[in-house]
Design an enzyme around this catalytic site. Structure first.
Site, PDB file in Angstrom:
ATOM      1  CD  GLU A  15      -2.923  -0.676   2.513  1.00 31.92           C
ATOM      2  OE1 GLU A  15      -2.806   0.404   3.155  1.00 31.92           O
ATOM      3  OE2 GLU A  15      -3.708  -1.579   2.858  1.00 31.92           O
ATOM      4  CD  GLU A  48     -12.401   1.660   0.372  1.00 29.13           C
ATOM      5  OE1 GLU A  48     -12.896   0.679   0.948  1.00 29.13           O
ATOM      6  OE2 GLU A  48     -11.177   1.797   0.163  1.00 29.13           O
ATOM      7  CD  GLU A  58      -7.597   5.999   7.721  1.00 25.66           C
ATOM      8  OE1 GLU A  58      -7.908   4.900   7.229  1.00 25.66           O
ATOM      9  OE2 GLU A  58      -6.419   6.351   7.884  1.00 25.66           O
TER      10      GLU A  58
END
Length: 497
Positions: free
Chosen positions: A302, A356, A365
């Site tokens: 990531e 998201e 986030e």
């Protein structure tokens, strides 16, 4: 007699001619059939070649495909968006059967993750590992599985130390046996680790694993990875150390845009660094080398940059996200490697395919995606790294949130909250750091009003101000929110720095 003999010779010659003629016809027919077969074969080969070309994957970095969002595109549409970005691979956070079905036959290399909570059971039973592989991977023979990742950042959770940390390698061994049993022996196993697996990372040559994991966990893990020629998978985000140390780290250096004068030289190795990601990666290499496994390959499971965030979260914007990921793709295309491992091949997955909105925590986030949930670009990107910077449409101007003050306070806006949950949050916050709750003790500047909510707001903010640079979250299971409005009152001052 002579006449009969002549007739006999004539008849024989005629028969010979007829036989020759029939053979010739057969030969010609055979030649025609062969030609036709060759033509059909050539056509068939052309068709197969065309089909293969349709699924030929680009040499490009991969994408993390998370699905913690409302109304995200279908799996089939998501595959089209992966191709639109020229993704070289995709990484899934679970063996989602709908997504695997959509990826079947596409030729896109797939990484599948095993959930954290089942790692112990897979370690304890070879039959359980075989069952998981059969139920999740065997039923998709046309999916090109490349990596099977056991858990996600397991070593970042001390609560899992006793139950799970020692089970990682045994689970990998059982899963590897199961993969071999169904003909997937070439699939590599690994486990993604965050940068907090390192006790030290600066300078890069000082990279070392934490004492609690170095020998009992990392040594057997690295031995397995070395033996199976797999990768040390690291989640490396330059955004976080930059955001916490903006006075010491330039934004250009974090975004791969540093000039020659902004490089850093490691005092021990004399290696020169032009960007923050390389420093982080070489710190992992140094840590592995200290345990005797400096040859284990490295992969970036990531990385990325947030395209938005909460008020005051500096640098989280579309411009910086686009620049970081475009530069990353270009570097991987050129196979630059790192100063410690120049020209080395390094698989990499950018985070993430979508924004998201159901992810908890700070605003950043929920804002790492290349696409919005409706399937439109957040910013255009070619993950092959071949597209020139000039060919992209203009990016929005950078924001400047550096220096804005913010606080973390109890949410609710005056609405009643669960008193038990608030009390737990208060006790937790006061138990961390030094003097976190001194001001709300009797006689303290913030003791009045002596209410649970007032004390919790102060404690939550005092905790977050101390630990935000180290990854502390203003969340508290949904009880806390960030604000730019100073909650201080009278002589009670809520810290902010």
């Amino acid at each position: 007699m002579i006449t009969n003999t002549l007739h006999s010779i004539s008849d024989q010659n005629q028969k010979r001619f007829n036989i020759w003629q029939e053979n010739k016809r057969a030969e010609m027919a055979s030649s025609s059939i062969c030609a036709l077969l060759l033509l059909l074969a050539a056509f068939s080969c052309h068709c197969h070649a065309a089909a293969a070309a349709a699924y030929r994957r680009p040499r490009a970095i991969g994408v993390n495909y998370g699905n913690l969002g409302d109304d995200l595109p279908t799996a089939a549409r998501s595959v089209k968006l992966l191709r639109k970005a020229n993704a070289g691979a995709v990484k899934l956070y679970n063996a989602d059967q709908r997504i695997l079905h959509a990826l079947a036959g596409t030729g896109i290399p797939v990484s599948v993750m095993v959930p954290n909570d089942i790692v112990p059971s897979l370690a304890d039973s070879r039959a359980a590992a075989r069952k998981w592989v059969d139920n999740n991977l065997k039923r998709h023979p046309r999916v090109r599985v490349r990596y099977l990742l056991v858990g996600n950042e397991l070593l970042s959770y001390p609560a899992l130390a006793a139950s799970t940390w020692g089970k990682i390698v045994p689970a990998m061994k059982n899963l590897r046996h199961a993969l071999h049993a169904i003909g997937l022996g070439r699939v590599k196993l690994g486990t993604p680790l965050a940068m907090d697996a390192l006790a030290a990372s600066y300078p890069p040559s000082a990279g070392a694993f934490r004492e609690d994991i170095a020998d009992p966990v990392m040594r057997p893990l690295l031995d397995f990875l070395n033996h199976t020629r797999s990768y040390y998978f690291v989640d490396a985000y330059p955004y976080f150390p930059w955001a916490a140390n903006q006075k010491d780290i330039s934004l250009d250096y974090a975004l791969f845009e540093g000039n020659a004068s902004s490089h850093y030289v490691d005092p021990a190795t004399r290696l020169a660094y032009t960007n923050l990601l390389d420093q982080m990666l070489d710190a992992c290499i140094a840590a592995m080398d200290k345990l005797g496994y400096g040859g284990v390959k490295l992969a970036i499971s990531e990385t990325g940059w947030p395209n938005a965030g909460d008020p005051g979260q500096a640098g989280a914007n579309v411009r910086n996200a686009a620049l970081y990921n475009r530069h990353l793709a270009r570097r991987m295309h050129k196979k630059l490697g790192t100063p410690a491992r120049p020209r080395s091949k390094m698989p990499a997955f950018v985070f993430a395919l979508y924004n998201e909105d159901l992810k908890p925590g700070a605003g950043t986030e929920r804002h790492w995606g290349m696409f919005y949930p409706n399937g439109t670009w957040v910013y255009q990107i070619d993950l092959t790294g071949r597209r020139t910077a000039r060919s992209y449409p203009p990016l929005p101007p950078p924001d400047d949130q550096t220096g804005k003050l913010e606080w973390c306070v109890l949410a609710g806006g005056g609405k009643p909250l669960n008193e038990t949950a608030v009390a737990l949050a208060l006790n937790y916050a006061c138990g961390q750091g030094t003097g976190t709750c001194a001001a709300i003790q009797p006689g303290g500047a913030c003791y009045e009003p002596n209410t649970l909510d007032a004390h919790a707001s102060y404690a939550i903010n005092a905790y977050w101000q101390q630990f935000k640079a180290k990854g502390g979250s203003c969340y508290f299971n949904g009880l806390a929110v960030k604000t730019n409005k100073d909650p201080s009152y009278l002589s009670c001052k809520f810290p902010s720095y």
